[in-house]
Design a protein around this motif. Structure first.
Motif, PDB file in Angstrom:
ATOM      1  N   LEU A   1     -69.755 -10.397 -29.894  1.00 60.23           N
ATOM      2  CA  LEU A   1     -68.476 -11.104 -29.975  1.00 60.23           C
ATOM      3  C   LEU A   1     -67.476 -10.251 -30.746  1.00 60.23           C
ATOM      4  N   ASP A   2     -66.198 -10.580 -30.525  1.00 63.30           N
ATOM      5  CA  ASP A   2     -65.120  -9.921 -31.261  1.00 63.30           C
ATOM      6  C   ASP A   2     -64.756 -10.821 -32.445  1.00 63.30           C
ATOM      7  N   LEU A   3     -64.989 -10.329 -33.644  1.00 66.99           N
ATOM      8  CA  LEU A   3     -64.746 -11.129 -34.844  1.00 66.99           C
ATOM      9  C   LEU A   3     -63.291 -11.572 -34.918  1.00 66.99           C
ATOM     10  N   ASN A   4     -62.376 -10.720 -34.477  1.00 65.52           N
ATOM     11  CA  ASN A   4     -60.959 -11.087 -34.492  1.00 65.52           C
ATOM     12  C   ASN A   4     -60.688 -12.353 -33.676  1.00 65.52           C
ATOM     13  N   ILE A   5     -61.292 -12.407 -32.488  1.00 64.21           N
ATOM     14  CA  ILE A   5     -61.064 -13.555 -31.599  1.00 64.21           C
ATOM     15  C   ILE A   5     -61.611 -14.834 -32.209  1.00 64.21           C
ATOM     16  N   GLU A   6     -62.829 -14.754 -32.768  1.00 63.23           N
ATOM     17  CA  GLU A   6     -63.453 -15.962 -33.318  1.00 63.23           C
ATOM     18  C   GLU A   6     -62.674 -16.486 -34.520  1.00 63.23           C
ATOM     19  N   VAL A   7     -62.169 -15.578 -35.353  1.00 64.74           N
ATOM     20  CA  VAL A   7     -61.377 -16.019 -36.507  1.00 64.74           C
ATOM     21  C   VAL A   7     -60.067 -16.647 -36.030  1.00 64.74           C
TER      22      VAL A   7
ATOM     23  N   LEU B   1     -58.119 -28.802 -41.467  1.00 64.75           N
ATOM     24  CA  LEU B   1     -59.167 -29.046 -42.455  1.00 64.75           C
ATOM     25  C   LEU B   1     -58.644 -28.950 -43.881  1.00 64.75           C
ATOM     26  N   ILE B   2     -57.786 -27.979 -44.176  1.00 67.17           N
ATOM     27  CA  ILE B   2     -57.343 -27.757 -45.556  1.00 67.17           C
ATOM     28  C   ILE B   2     -56.141 -28.617 -45.924  1.00 67.17           C
ATOM     29  N   GLY B   3     -55.411 -29.167 -44.932  1.00 65.56           N
ATOM     30  CA  GLY B   3     -54.317 -30.066 -45.231  1.00 65.56           C
ATOM     31  C   GLY B   3     -52.976 -29.368 -45.326  1.00 65.56           C
ATOM     32  N   ALA B   4     -51.912 -30.173 -45.370  1.00 68.79           N
ATOM     33  CA  ALA B   4     -50.549 -29.636 -45.324  1.00 68.79           C
ATOM     34  C   ALA B   4     -50.115 -29.003 -46.631  1.00 68.79           C
ATOM     35  N   SER B   5     -50.734 -29.380 -47.751  1.00 70.05           N
ATOM     36  CA  SER B   5     -50.299 -28.848 -49.048  1.00 70.05           C
ATOM     37  C   SER B   5     -50.747 -27.411 -49.286  1.00 70.05           C
ATOM     38  N   ILE B   6     -51.612 -26.908 -48.420  1.00 72.39           N
ATOM     39  CA  ILE B   6     -52.135 -25.549 -48.579  1.00 72.39           C
ATOM     40  C   ILE B   6     -51.674 -24.711 -47.389  1.00 72.39           C
ATOM     41  N   SER B   7     -51.024 -23.576 -47.674  1.00 64.88           N
ATOM     42  CA  SER B   7     -50.576 -22.683 -46.602  1.00 64.88           C
ATOM     43  C   SER B   7     -51.732 -21.786 -46.170  1.00 64.88           C
ATOM     44  N   LEU B   8     -51.770 -21.479 -44.882  1.00 67.37           N
ATOM     45  CA  LEU B   8     -52.834 -20.658 -44.314  1.00 67.37           C
ATOM     46  C   LEU B   8     -52.248 -19.360 -43.785  1.00 67.37           C
ATOM     47  N   ASP B   9     -52.793 -18.231 -44.217  1.00 63.23           N
ATOM     48  CA  ASP B   9     -52.334 -16.907 -43.773  1.00 63.23           C
ATOM     49  C   ASP B   9     -53.508 -16.191 -43.120  1.00 63.23           C
ATOM     50  N   ILE B  10     -53.458 -16.002 -41.803  1.00 62.52           N
ATOM     51  CA  ILE B  10     -54.511 -15.294 -41.077  1.00 62.52           C
ATOM     52  C   ILE B  10     -53.945 -13.977 -40.577  1.00 62.52           C
ATOM     53  N   GLN B  11     -54.581 -12.889 -40.938  1.00 68.04           N
ATOM     54  CA  GLN B  11     -54.172 -11.556 -40.483  1.00 68.04           C
ATOM     55  C   GLN B  11     -55.354 -10.901 -39.794  1.00 68.04           C
ATOM     56  N   ILE B  12     -55.127 -10.408 -38.582  1.00 71.51           N
ATOM     57  CA  ILE B  12     -56.191  -9.874 -37.736  1.00 71.51           C
ATOM     58  C   ILE B  12     -56.084  -8.356 -37.670  1.00 71.51           C
ATOM     59  N   ASN B  13     -57.218  -7.690 -37.683  1.00 72.46           N
ATOM     60  CA  ASN B  13     -57.253  -6.233 -37.562  1.00 72.46           C
ATOM     61  C   ASN B  13     -56.676  -5.808 -36.210  1.00 72.46           C
ATOM     62  N   PRO B  14     -55.876  -4.738 -36.155  1.00 73.81           N
ATOM     63  CA  PRO B  14     -55.254  -4.330 -34.877  1.00 73.81           C
ATOM     64  C   PRO B  14     -56.263  -4.004 -33.788  1.00 73.81           C
ATOM     65  N   GLU B  15     -57.415  -3.446 -34.155  1.00 79.27           N
ATOM     66  CA  GLU B  15     -58.420  -3.063 -33.168  1.00 79.27           C
ATOM     67  C   GLU B  15     -59.538  -4.106 -33.137  1.00 79.27           C
ATOM     68  N   PRO B  16     -60.219  -4.250 -31.980  1.00 82.19           N
ATOM     69  CA  PRO B  16     -61.331  -5.211 -31.898  1.00 82.19           C
ATOM     70  C   PRO B  16     -62.421  -4.877 -32.923  1.00 82.19           C
ATOM     71  N   LEU B  17     -63.070  -5.909 -33.437  1.00 77.30           N
ATOM     72  CA  LEU B  17     -64.192  -5.750 -34.375  1.00 77.30           C
ATOM     73  C   LEU B  17     -65.415  -6.382 -33.724  1.00 77.30           C
TER      74      LEU B  17
END
Length: 714
Positions: free
Chosen positions: A414-420, A430-446
């Protein structure tokens, strides 16, 4: 003929004894010298400091050069040499005074020779050439002046005595230098060359002092010498180098040029000036600029000849590299101990889960049978509650097995980037509106090989923990990246062999953890949450899954500074990216009439398993021990189509039993069962696989489908 004035002088123990040789062929000269040099009171001579030295002259006389030479030889043999020798230049018959002086000088280089002669009877230059040195050769002309005789005798006696004392002092100094040299050789073999140079120059004190100075200056160790006012007397180049000083420090106060030294050092210097020696194997210094150094040092007093402390000698060595290496070693040892503890806990958890699965097999199996046999709906609800509790308990054991790395594991490429990325929306809810979520994906497939469900479980567990650590508000960051681990950086990525890895970083801005909590977070059942809020198996499950995939997990956290998890999975190479999917066969029917040999050392599990198979039409032969099973194989008259055996048993394990059984019945099919997963049984890895294995606890349907599948295989 030799004569002596044998009369003792008063208080002779306090006098300076001076032996005088007088060689003259006239008896009147002998009497004259005794009268002048041997009066009732001793002759006195003035010292440089104004004091008087009483001199007791003892005169030995003779009338020929041969006698003078013989008397000198005897005096030397008796260790009572003459200080002065008055020699008449002409003493007929026989050999004269000049010959005698040459012989005497060859035997005794310290005796002072006084030539007795007429005014024009001798050439001083000729005698001086034969009996040097000039400062030990004088001339006394006849006729004698009594005062001149006394002045010459007392002056030369004082000179001879001072020369003797100086020789003794030089000898004592030379002996002290030898002793000090031996001590320095013992203390530091690296100073051998300098000490050898010093020994070659021991004849003169000034040369010895210069060699000592050079020795200290060029010593390979850091050494410096100070007086009682802490003024620097000398310092080795190494000492100047490590203290960032130059030779300009010589003569200056140590505390003036290095004002930032610790107060404890100053106190140590004061104690050394009082005669104490002190040392410290490891001392931490905080510099004014904030830098930290580690030093090994010694401080010793040095003494003057009077016995008083003249100052101190410092030895020091910077040991930053040694301390850094030791701290790194201790860190790795701590990590190793933690890993060993976690492995031990994993084995314990796995063993508990295995035994508990056997119990759940009994509970769930009998509950299913009761549900099918009892027609009263009232009891159906109660039985369903039992089955629901059993399923929940089975879920807990799967978590324990996950921590122990013995859970069922179905990896795929599997590609870890896709699953994340897929989990982003779910995690946000799951974490709710009071918590901001920042997801950054590696440019190349993992690309990795892992169980996608376990990847999701890892991120969900970490997200829930992060949410609970930020009850008001905060930020959760999830980043993927590629990491290259080399032998040089392996200490930064614990338990990872060199290679290419995919990294997930999960970072929150929550309350953080102290070292005590951080050291236990992966332990099963450890939690900081209230009892109703968690089981303490979430992070232990994460730990087990990561380790099961040859990865590693690290955590960084401080109170009030948040927590960051780093998770590493091995990246797949191009040659590893080929994956084949094989569809599992589907059984046409779950009942049958074949003969099945069931083997399990747990009687209750054996009973319920045999009961399920009998309910589905099979003929069942039960055995509680492997040897009993083999006996029933031998004694059974009919065909046995399948052997269903537990793996972990006494006497022999299920795989060994399968080998022996196939030796008796080559056509026999073998289905293995265990509370562990097939990947972690550590027996028969090349025999047990998913197609011939069923994990406890299993349902009636799972067992009958698996048995039918095994019987219908070609």
């Amino acid at each position: 003929m030799a004569k002596e004035n044998g009369e003792p002088m008063p208080n002779s123990a306090e006098l300076s004894k001076i032996r005088v040789l007088l060689a003259d062929d006239q008896e009147a000269v002998h009497l004259l010298f005794r009268k002048v040099l041997c009066p009732q009171s001793p002759v006195k001579t003035e010292e440089p400091d104004g004091g008087a030295i009483p001199i007791d002259f003892t005169i030995t006389t003779c009338t020929s050069g041969e006698d003078a030479v013989e008397l000198t030889r005897q005096a030397l043999e008796q260790d009572e040499p003459f200080a002065l020798a008055f020699i008449d230049i002409f003493m007929p018959p026989g050999k004269g005074g000049e010959w005698a002086m040459e012989q005497i000088r060859s035997m005794d280089s310290d005796v002072i020779l006084i030539v007795i002669s007429g005014e024009d009877a001798v050439q001083p230059s000729e005698i001086a050439a034969n009996v040097p040195p000039a400062d030990k050769l004088l001339y006394l002309h006849k006729p004698f002046n009594l005062l001149e005789i006394r002045q010459v005798a007392t002056a030369m006696a004082a000179k001879w005595e001072l020369d003797r004392q100086m020789r003794e002092i030089l000898s004592e100094l030379e002996q002290r230098i030898v002793e000090r040299t031996r001590e320095l050789e013992t203390a530091n073999q690296q100073l051998t060359k300098a000490l050898e140079e010093m020994r070659r120059a021991e004849k003169q004190l000034s040369e010895s002092e210069e060699l000592v100075r050079l020795m200290v200056a060029h010593a390979p160790v850091a050494i410096a010498m100070f007086d009682t006012e802490m003024r620097c007397l000398m310092a080795s180049r190494r000492w100047l180098e490590i203290n960032n000083q130059t030779t300009e420090i010589i003569g200056q106060c140590f505390y003036d040029v290095m004002p930032d030294i610790p107060e404890r050092w100053i106190k140590s210097h004061m104690r050394a000036l009082d005669g104490a020696s002190e040392a410290c194997a490891e001392d931490r210094i905080e510099r004014a600029d904030g830098a930290v150094d580690w030093v090994r040092w010694e401080v010793h007093p040095w003494y003057r000849e009077s016995g008083e402390v003249g100052g101190i000698v410092m030895f020091c060595e910077y040991i930053n590299d040694r301390i850094k290496a030791r701290e790194e070693r201790e860190r790795l040892e701590e990590q190793l101990h933690h890993s060993q503890k976690m492995d031990a806990l994993g084995k314990l958890a796995g063993g508990i889960a295995h035994d508990f699965n056997n119990l759940l097999q009994i509970i769930n199996g009998n509950s299913e049978l009761l549900f099918n046999e009892i027609g009263d709906p009232v009891y159906h609800d109660k039985i369903m509650e039992i089955l629901s509790a059993g399923d929940h308990a089975a879920s807990l054991t799967r978590q324990l097995l996950a921590f122990s790395r013995k859970q069922t594991h179905k990896p795929r490429v599997l590609d870890l980037n896709i699953e994340v990325s897929k989990l982003g929306r779910m995690l946000k809810r799951l974490i709710g509106a009071s918590i901001s979520l920042d997801i950054q994906i590696n440019p190349e497939p993992l690309m990795i090989r892992a169980d996608v469900g376990k990847i999701q479980n890892v991120l969900i567990n970490l997200a829930i923990n992060a949410r609970d650590a930020m009850p008001q508000q905060g930020k959760l960051s999830i980043h993927t990246s590629a990491k290259h681990v080399t032998p040089d950086t392996i200490g930064e990525h614990f338990e990872l062999p060199p290679g290419e890895y995919a990294q997930i970083m999960v970072c929150d801005t929550g309350v953080g953890m102290d070292e005590q909590i951080k050291s236990r977070i992966f332990e099963p059942f450890f939690t900081t949450k209230p009892m109703s809020k968690g089981t303490g198996l979430g992070l232990s499950t994460v730990y087990g899954f990561v380790r099961q995939n040859q990865g590693a997990i690290q955590v960084e956290s401080e109170p009030d500074k948040g927590t960051t998890f780093y998770i590493y999975f091995p990246r797949l190479s191009v040659s590893e990216l080929i994956e084949t999917e094989v569809a599992a066969p589907v059984a046409s029917s779950i009942s049958g009439s074949e003969t099945i040999l069931v083997v399990d050392d747990e009687p209750s599990v054996l009973k319920i398993t045999a009961g399920i198979l009998k309910k589905n039409g099979y003929r069942v032969i039960a055995a509680e021990r492997p040897k009993e099973a083999l006996e029933k194989l031998k004694s059974n008259s009919g065909k046995i189509d399948l052997m269903l055996t537990d793996v972990i048993m006494p006497e022999m394990d299920g795989v060994q039993l399968g080998v022996h059984a196939k030796g008796l019945c080559p056509e026999l099919r073998v289905l293995y069962m265990s509370g562990f997963s097939e990947q972690n049984l550590n027996v028969g890895e090349d025999v047990i696989e998913g197609s011939n294995f069923i994990a406890k606890p299993f349902t009636i349907n799972e067992l009958t489908v698996k048995v039918k599948d095994m019987l219908e295989r070609a």
